[in-house]
Motif scaffolding. Structure first.
Motif, PDB file in Angstrom:
ATOM      1  N   GLY A 187       0.791  -1.214   0.000  1.00 17.84           N
ATOM      2  CA  GLY A 187       0.000   0.000   0.000  1.00 17.84           C
ATOM      3  C   GLY A 187       0.825   1.266   0.000  1.00 17.84           C
ATOM      4  O   GLY A 187       2.049   1.236  -0.107  1.00 17.84           O
ATOM      5  N   THR A 188       0.113   2.386   0.119  1.00 14.62           N
ATOM      6  CA  THR A 188       0.712   3.713   0.148  1.00 14.62           C
ATOM      7  C   THR A 188       0.122   4.478   1.313  1.00 14.62           C
ATOM      8  O   THR A 188      -1.097   4.468   1.513  1.00 14.62           O
ATOM      9  CB  THR A 188       0.429   4.479  -1.163  1.00 14.62           C
ATOM     10  N   ILE A 189       0.992   5.150   2.050  1.00 13.84           N
ATOM     11  CA  ILE A 189       0.577   5.953   3.194  1.00 13.84           C
ATOM     12  C   ILE A 189       1.116   7.372   3.029  1.00 13.84           C
ATOM     13  O   ILE A 189       2.198   7.569   2.464  1.00 13.84           O
ATOM     14  CB  ILE A 189       1.069   5.323   4.522  1.00 13.84           C
ATOM     15  N   LEU A 190       0.341   8.339   3.479  1.00 14.27           N
ATOM     16  CA  LEU A 190       0.763   9.738   3.512  1.00 14.27           C
ATOM     17  C   LEU A 190       0.853  10.127   4.979  1.00 14.27           C
ATOM     18  O   LEU A 190      -0.130  10.038   5.709  1.00 14.27           O
ATOM     19  CB  LEU A 190      -0.233  10.636   2.776  1.00 14.27           C
ATOM     20  N   THR A 191       2.044  10.531   5.413  1.00 18.83           N
ATOM     21  CA  THR A 191       2.263  10.844   6.822  1.00 18.83           C
ATOM     22  C   THR A 191       1.875  12.282   7.130  1.00 18.83           C
ATOM     23  O   THR A 191       1.693  13.099   6.227  1.00 18.83           O
ATOM     24  CB  THR A 191       3.734  10.645   7.209  1.00 18.83           C
ATOM     25  N   SER A 192       1.795  12.586   8.420  1.00 15.03           N
ATOM     26  CA  SER A 192       1.475  13.949   8.853  1.00 15.03           C
ATOM     27  C   SER A 192       2.554  14.937   8.431  1.00 15.03           C
ATOM     28  O   SER A 192       2.313  16.135   8.360  1.00 15.03           O
ATOM     29  CB  SER A 192       1.270  13.993  10.365  1.00 15.03           C
ATOM     30  N   ASP A 193       3.751  14.436   8.119  1.00 11.55           N
ATOM     31  CA  ASP A 193       4.840  15.280   7.602  1.00 11.55           C
ATOM     32  C   ASP A 193       4.735  15.472   6.088  1.00 11.55           C
ATOM     33  O   ASP A 193       5.651  16.006   5.465  1.00 11.55           O
ATOM     34  CB  ASP A 193       6.205  14.668   7.929  1.00 11.55           C
ATOM     35  N   GLU A 194       3.635  14.963   5.518  1.00  9.45           N
ATOM     36  CA  GLU A 194       3.353  15.059   4.081  1.00  9.45           C
ATOM     37  C   GLU A 194       4.385  14.323   3.231  1.00  9.45           C
ATOM     38  O   GLU A 194       4.809  14.781   2.176  1.00  9.45           O
ATOM     39  CB  GLU A 194       3.205  16.526   3.647  1.00  9.45           C
ATOM     40  N   ILE A 195       4.780  13.150   3.731  1.00  5.79           N
ATOM     41  CA  ILE A 195       5.688  12.274   3.000  1.00  5.79           C
ATOM     42  C   ILE A 195       4.893  11.044   2.582  1.00  5.79           C
ATOM     43  O   ILE A 195       4.171  10.448   3.379  1.00  5.79           O
ATOM     44  CB  ILE A 195       6.903  11.869   3.857  1.00  5.79           C
ATOM     45  N   PHE A 196       5.029  10.672   1.313  1.00 10.13           N
ATOM     46  CA  PHE A 196       4.350   9.498   0.769  1.00 10.13           C
ATOM     47  C   PHE A 196       5.307   8.302   0.852  1.00 10.13           C
ATOM     48  O   PHE A 196       6.447   8.395   0.400  1.00 10.13           O
ATOM     49  CB  PHE A 196       3.988   9.719  -0.701  1.00 10.13           C
ATOM     50  N   TYR A 197       4.830   7.203   1.418  1.00  4.00           N
ATOM     51  CA  TYR A 197       5.608   5.971   1.491  1.00  4.00           C
ATOM     52  C   TYR A 197       4.818   4.838   0.869  1.00  4.00           C
ATOM     53  O   TYR A 197       3.599   4.768   1.024  1.00  4.00           O
ATOM     54  CB  TYR A 197       5.899   5.574   2.946  1.00  4.00           C
ATOM     55  N   GLU A 198       5.540   3.949   0.185  1.00  6.14           N
ATOM     56  CA  GLU A 198       4.951   2.697  -0.275  1.00  6.14           C
ATOM     57  C   GLU A 198       5.551   1.593   0.572  1.00  6.14           C
ATOM     58  O   GLU A 198       6.737   1.638   0.910  1.00  6.14           O
ATOM     59  CB  GLU A 198       5.272   2.429  -1.749  1.00  6.14           C
ATOM     60  N   PHE A 199       4.724   0.611   0.906  1.00  2.00           N
ATOM     61  CA  PHE A 199       5.220  -0.527   1.673  1.00  2.00           C
ATOM     62  C   PHE A 199       4.755  -1.816   1.021  1.00  2.00           C
ATOM     63  O   PHE A 199       3.748  -1.854   0.322  1.00  2.00           O
ATOM     64  CB  PHE A 199       4.744  -0.466   3.135  1.00  2.00           C
ATOM     65  N   GLU A 200       5.546  -2.854   1.247  1.00  2.00           N
ATOM     66  CA  GLU A 200       5.208  -4.181   0.760  1.00  2.00           C
ATOM     67  C   GLU A 200       5.742  -5.174   1.770  1.00  2.00           C
ATOM     68  O   GLU A 200       6.917  -5.141   2.130  1.00  2.00           O
ATOM     69  CB  GLU A 200       5.837  -4.421  -0.613  1.00  2.00           C
ATOM     70  N   ALA A 201       4.854  -6.033   2.261  1.00  2.10           N
ATOM     71  CA  ALA A 201       5.236  -6.968   3.315  1.00  2.10           C
ATOM     72  C   ALA A 201       4.439  -8.256   3.216  1.00  2.10           C
ATOM     73  O   ALA A 201       3.365  -8.292   2.627  1.00  2.10           O
ATOM     74  CB  ALA A 201       4.990  -6.331   4.676  1.00  2.10           C
TER      75      ALA A 201
END
Length: 145
Positions: free
Chosen positions: A78-92
């Protein structure tokens, strides 16, 4: 009033031709719906721990997309947008009941993939800009509650 707005967005979403403002409303509603769903439901505890270890507050972040058990890929992606306005993709990979992390394949800052513009010719607000708007709105609503 809220019910009427939801009805209007649902009507717009089923139309073929939309002007730029209508397209923005529909896209923002999609982002908001997905984000609210995961805020309400919550993500599996092992993924919460991965975020916590990286200093990310899941309660102040939004999930933009999240796929579980998608054929041919890891169990969770998935993809998450943090409160610091950084987009991360994760795969697990998680175990079958999603209580244990088997392997974290990637957790990557993908912010450069997202254009953040309020006024882009032909499309108006970009997806990245809309996601940040939704993030701020949901956090403001949460702070008021």
């Amino acid at each position: 009033m809220k019910k009427k707005t939801e009805t209007n967005i649902n009507t717009l979403a089923n139309q073929r031709r939309l002007n730029v403002q209508e397209q923005i409303l529909v896209e923002k509603n999609k982002i908001r719906s997905e984000s609210k769903y995961w805020r309400t439901r919550g993500i599996p505890k092992p993924l919460e721990q991965v975020l916590k270890e990286r200093g990310i507050d899941i309660d102040k972040s939004i999930i933009l997309n999240y796929e579980q058990d998608f054929p041919g890929i890891s169990t969770d992606k998935g993809t998450i947008l943090t409160s610091d306005e950084i987009f991360y993709e994760f795969e697990a990979d998680l175990n079958a009941d999603r209580t244990e992390l088997i392997e974290l394949y990637s957790f990557t800052d993908v912010s450069k993939r997202f254009e953040i513009k309020e006024h882009k010719q032909g499309i108006g607000k970009t997806y990245g800009f809309l996601a940040i708007e939704v993030l701020k709105e949901l956090n403001n609503e949460q702070n008021k509650a």
